[in-house]
Design a protein around this motif. Sequence first.
Motif, PDB file in Angstrom:
ATOM      1  N   ARG A 214       9.534  -5.761   4.910  1.00 38.85           N
ATOM      2  CA  ARG A 214       9.632  -5.868   3.453  1.00 38.85           C
ATOM      3  C   ARG A 214       9.144  -4.562   2.850  1.00 38.85           C
ATOM      4  N   MET A 215       9.900  -4.069   1.860  1.00 39.02           N
ATOM      5  CA  MET A 215       9.502  -2.835   1.171  1.00 39.02           C
ATOM      6  C   MET A 215       9.643  -3.020  -0.327  1.00 39.02           C
ATOM      7  N   ALA A 258       6.186  -8.900  -3.298  1.00 43.56           N
ATOM      8  CA  ALA A 258       6.837  -8.306  -2.117  1.00 43.56           C
ATOM      9  C   ALA A 258       5.960  -8.421  -0.867  1.00 43.56           C
ATOM     10  N   PRO A 260       4.559  -6.043   0.854  1.00 45.71           N
ATOM     11  CA  PRO A 260       5.307  -5.180   1.781  1.00 45.71           C
ATOM     12  C   PRO A 260       4.632  -5.042   3.132  1.00 45.71           C
ATOM     13  N   PHE A 263       5.126   0.539   3.443  1.00 50.58           N
ATOM     14  CA  PHE A 263       4.867   0.984   2.074  1.00 50.58           C
ATOM     15  C   PHE A 263       4.697   2.496   2.054  1.00 50.58           C
TER      16      PHE A 263
END
Length: 561
Positions: A214-215, A258, A260, A263
């Motif tokens: 996830r970004m 998010a 992330p 990152f």
Amino acid sequence: MSANTDKLILDHVFDHEASHPERVFLTQPVGNGQVIDYTWSQVLDQSRRMAAHLQSRGFPRGARIAILSKNCAHFFMAELAIWIGGYTTVAIFPTETAETVRFVLEHSEASLLFVGKLDTWPQQQPGVPAGLPCIAFPLAPKTSFETWDAIVAKAAPVSGRPQRAADELAMLIYTSGSTGRPKGVMGSFGALTRAAEGIVADTRKRVGEGIESRMLSYLPLAHSFERSWVEASSLVDGNTRIFFAESLETFLQDLQRARPTLFISVPRLWLKFQQGVFAKMPPAKLDRLLGLPIIGRLVAKKVLKGLGLDAVKQAGSGSAPLPPELIRWYRKLGLKLFEGYGMTEDNSYSHSSNESYSEPGYVGVPMAGVEVKLSPEGEVLIKSPGQFSGYYKDPELTKASFTEDGFFRTGDRGERRSDGLLKITGRTKELFKTAKGKYVAPAPIENRLNAHPMVELSMVSGVGQPAAFALVVISEALRPRLADTAFRGEVEREMEGLLAHVNREIADYEQLQMIVVVSDPWSIENGFLTPTMKIKRSRIESAVEPQIEGWYARRTRVLWA
């Protein structure tokens, strides 16, 4: 690096569309805490329909299609539509002035402009040439332009797997102009793909194969760093979900949404995150707590969770030097923060630190396929699989930018250790001479100044003066307290201590005569920072020039601008 050098970025995209059409790829906030998810199938359906519309307008192959927008799902879709249609993207920083917008549109000979999510559209609109066709993204300000949604609702999608050649231009990236007028950097499909594949391979090596990442996409997509490391790498990987930030005000909520796992950021934001933590807990107290065996781990985890970074497996910093003390601070919290180095001219594919090669103050070792050497003058010379095709409409500058054996002249000065770790010691063009006749490299001194928790930004100057001096912008969290006389006295004492500390660590001819505390912050809006938050040296120097003589005459160690 990928072994399949015939495969290009669109081939990867079409593979993802076929193999996992229902996987969510993009998550777009649309206000009031609401989001819209777009699967690979939905992204490609919209992109193919817009590509058909662009083709229906009769633009020649390779025509420049511009995007003026903050980061959003439709930026990705528009870029894919441009590529599928047979065209070249020209992305413009969403904070640019009307003058620069006009320059880029005219210099690139753009055939059409996508207008997206923007904060200052009324000020920018005069820069759009009359008669240039425009299409508005769903999140665009109110305009009279034809809308994206209306077009894709009626256009039939382009079918199949349209091909682009490796040497065709995928994009023109106009550099952010810290030294003057933006230059159009030509990036081919081959170079962009090889860079993105290299980034993906490097990331998989660090975090493991087959893991969904996830970004959060929030650094400007008009800049090579975000374009390569977030957009292009996710298009190649197919296993990364991209979340977008809604606004500056909601940034923390966007990060929390998010959570992330990967990152990236730039030094100024890493510093702002740290200063936000210090605003809630004094540095000395935090440091003391982090030193305690069990409590330290709990405190570190709480700090990272508060920043929305507790799920991050790998964090990176680029675009400008990161103070070594800042890297150490984040690593003390348990964040694997690694500095990297790249340029628009190599699709930001050059150097990166990793678990094996990492030393604060160094930007890492060459990434796969990258060759590096230093010129006799200490300039960093690079050959990268992501190498650009040249500067648009400027063959002389293109020729001058390469050595006879094909290495790109970066303009950065550096030192290399025997294990390959590279340290950037400044820009060749930033060097200046004081009246002592010796050259001063400002960047390493600025790095030392920026490490102080009270300092948000700094700039070292002093061309032709008896000694160098530093301009310092106080941290945003502390600025409201500057009206308090007692607090100003505290700032002065801290700056005196900082001045003495920095001068002890540098050569006598580099030593600073004074620190000048700047009361008005530098920003993109007032023209003192580039869209990627680098300082505009010449602009700042011009602004303070009338005061410099008076500062030296006062012979004070710390003074206020």
